[in-house]
Each structure stands twice: as C-alpha cells, then as structure tokens.
Design an enzyme around this catalytic site. Structure first.
Site, mmCIF file in Angstrom:
data_model
loop_
_atom_site.group_PDB
_atom_site.id
_atom_site.type_symbol
_atom_site.label_atom_id
_atom_site.label_comp_id
_atom_site.label_asym_id
_atom_site.label_seq_id
_atom_site.Cartn_x
_atom_site.Cartn_y
_atom_site.Cartn_z
ATOM 1 C CE LYS A 54 75.226 36.319 81.003
ATOM 2 N NZ LYS A 54 74.352 35.754 79.954
ATOM 3 C CD GLN A 98 73.241 37.283 76.692
ATOM 4 O OE1 GLN A 98 74.140 36.676 77.267
ATOM 5 N NE2 GLN A 98 72.123 37.607 77.291
ATOM 6 C CG ASP A 121 73.935 29.993 78.496
ATOM 7 O OD1 ASP A 121 73.733 30.285 79.676
ATOM 8 O OD2 ASP A 121 73.968 30.817 77.566
HETATM 9 N N1 GUN Z 1 69.362 35.743 77.613
HETATM 10 C C1 GUN Z 1 68.664 35.907 78.754
HETATM 11 N N2 GUN Z 1 69.120 35.062 79.705
HETATM 12 C C2 GUN Z 1 70.134 34.367 79.153
HETATM 13 C C3 GUN Z 1 70.998 33.353 79.638
HETATM 14 O O1 GUN Z 1 70.942 32.897 80.781
HETATM 15 N N3 GUN Z 1 71.899 32.893 78.744
HETATM 16 C C4 GUN Z 1 71.976 33.355 77.486
HETATM 17 N N4 GUN Z 1 72.887 32.827 76.677
HETATM 18 N N5 GUN Z 1 71.192 34.274 76.987
HETATM 19 C C5 GUN Z 1 70.273 34.782 77.831
#
Ligand code: GUN
Length: 294
Positions: A54, A98, A121
């Site tokens: 990311k 995350q 998110d």
């Molecule tokens: N863990 C797995 N997929 C995601 C996501 O799309 N966003 C976040 N923050 N954590 C994740």
C-alpha cells in the site's frame, strides 16, 4: 468454453494512472498532496506485506504515506492516542488501520475512533451502518468490496436483475460486497460454510463472489455455464517445488472453472491489486473533498 479473463492487474493499473493524473492536478492547482497514514500493529508477516504494498502504491501515484509501525503489545489507550493524533494531522486525508489487530485490542473501538472524513477503509461503524441501509450513502466504501464491483463495471458486466451469490460473510468482504450488489439491484444470496448443499446454491449465480478463504473450494460443477466469477480468496498452500515452500491460490479452482465460466478473475492478479487501487481512490477522493475540489 474458455472464460474471458478479468485482469485485475491491468484494470488497477488504469485506475492508478487516473489517480496519478488527479494528484498531479491537485499539486499544480492547489499545491496540496494527498496523504495516507498506515497503522500496523505487531509483526504479522502478511499484514506487513500488505501495508508495504500500500505504501509503495501511494508513492507511485503521488500520495504521501505516513507509517506508524507499532509494537504488538501496545495498549488500547496508546493505540487510541495514536489514532487521535493522526486524526488531527491536516496532511493526512486517509487512515488505514491494518486488520486483524491483536486479540487484546478492541477493534470496534479503534475503528470507531477514526475521523469519519478520513475513514478510507470504510470500516467505521457509521460508514458500515450507512452502507447497510437504503439511500444512506457512506462517505467511503470498503476497498475490497468496492474493487469487486469496479471489476464488474469495467468489464461491462450488468448487475441489475442478476442472480448474485456471495460465498462468505466476513465483515471485510462478504457482508459489505453483498450490500453493494443489493444496492445495484442484484437478487442476492449469501451462503457460507454452514449452508446446506453449497454447490447447488452457488450454481444459482450469474455473478459469483467467492470470499470464503478455502483454497480452490469452488469446482467447475458448482458454476453455472457463462457465470461471471470474482475470486477474492488468497490462500497459501504448501508447494515444495517453490523456493518459498508455498504458492498462493484463490477460493476457486481456476483451471477447471475457467472452462465453464463466462468471465473469471484470477487470484493472485484479480481482486488483490484492486483493493490497493480502491484505497488510493478513496484517499484521493478524501483529499479532493478536503481541498473543496468536488
Ligand atoms: N486486512 C485484510 N484486508 C484488509 C483491508 O482491506 N483493510 C484493512 N485495514 N485490513 C485488512
């Protein structure tokens, strides 16, 4: 029949180019740069890898990232404090915590502490609540579900009136993608590991979203001929022929299902890159909103 390949890498590359252009325009006209804060708690290798991807994607399109890598034994209060500090930072337009967080952390409280305007998110309880009701547009839609819909749209797949089946019911993918399909007037079925006669239910699908987290579970005889299949799964399976000892496979048995489906997204190379592209999209949109550009 051999299915059309829904190439998430290519589609996400197009989206990234679109965002790069917008970021350059924003810099030129407003002298502003979009910013994303990443919050990583603990040393999970998969989470580290996702966050690194990311951050790298941000750099490629002209979004500044602010990394907060925190120890796995951080307290709830300390973590809340970090989130609140980021909320106050005017250079940050998006906050990504995350998931999963360590077991001792109350995830709902942390996600609920994120400034709604920076919830790129889309996991803030208010954004999820709005997503779950009619005509209550959330400020942000979660990235993986949004990426699935974008794959369908950019492949020219009509959603309205179709039988859509979502296999899986997670907070991150299954439930929100089901809401998005419903809002787009699909006839929706959600099924999961406890569903009776899963193959029969899955076979109803004109559009199948597989997000159950079981390697290659969906077989060719589960799929209606001509169906559009979006594979969200990313599962590591042992493979001694590989240097790293494993390979990644989706929730769909790709080689056999591609002979039955009308179109199919592979995994890896389908939804994964779209999740990142949608995070960049949400961050860019947030920065534009902040700059009064829309
Ligand atoms: N863990 C797995 N997929 C995601 C996501 O799309 N966003 C976040 N923050 N954590 C994740």
């Amino acid at each position: 029949m051999t299915a059309q390949l829904i190439d998430g890498k290519a589609i996400s590359a197009t989206i990234r180019e679109e965002i790069k252009t917008e970021a350059a325009e924003m810099k030129a006209k407003y002298n502003r740069v979009p910013g994303l804060a990443t919050v990583l708690v603990g040393g999970r290798k998969d989470s580290q890898a996702y966050v690194n991807m990311k951050k790298k994607a941000c750099a490629q399109v002209g979004i500044t990232s602010f990394a907060h890598d925190l120890p796995g034994d951080i307290s709830q209060e300390e973590l809340l404090k970090v989130v609140k500090e980021i909320n106050e930072n005017p250079d940050v337009h998006g906050i990504l915590v995350q998931l999963p967080l360590p077991d001792h952390i109350d995830e709902e409280e942390i996600l609920g502490a994120i400034d709604l305007e920076k919830d790129v998110d889309g996991f803030h309880p208010l954004n999820i609540g709005r997503l779950s009701m009619k005509r209550r547009d959330p400020l942000f839609v979660p990235c993986t579900p949004r990426g699935c819909i974008e794959l369908l749209d950019r492949t020219g797949v009509e959603i309205e009136g179709k039988e859509a089946v979502v296999l899986g019911r997670s907070n991150i993918v299954g439930l929100p993608v089901a809401m998005l399909l419903l809002h787009r007037n699909a006839t929706l079925t959600i099924c999961h590991s406890r569903t009776k006669d899963l193959p029969k239910v899955v076979k109803r699908a004109d559009i199948l979203i597989a997000a159950v987290g079981r390697p290659e579970m969906v077989k060719a005889d589960w799929v209606k001929p001509g169906a559009v299949v979006i594979d969200v799964g990313t599962n590591a399976v042992d493979d001694p022929t590989r240097k790293r000892g494993y390979r990644l496979v989706g929730d769909v048995a790709f080689d056999e299902v591609k002979e039955v489906a009308g179109a199919i997204s592979p995994s890896p190379g389908g939804v994964g890159p779209m999740t990142i592209a949608m995070l960049l999209r949400n961050t860019m949109d947030s920065a534009k909103r902040d700059a009064g550009m829309e």
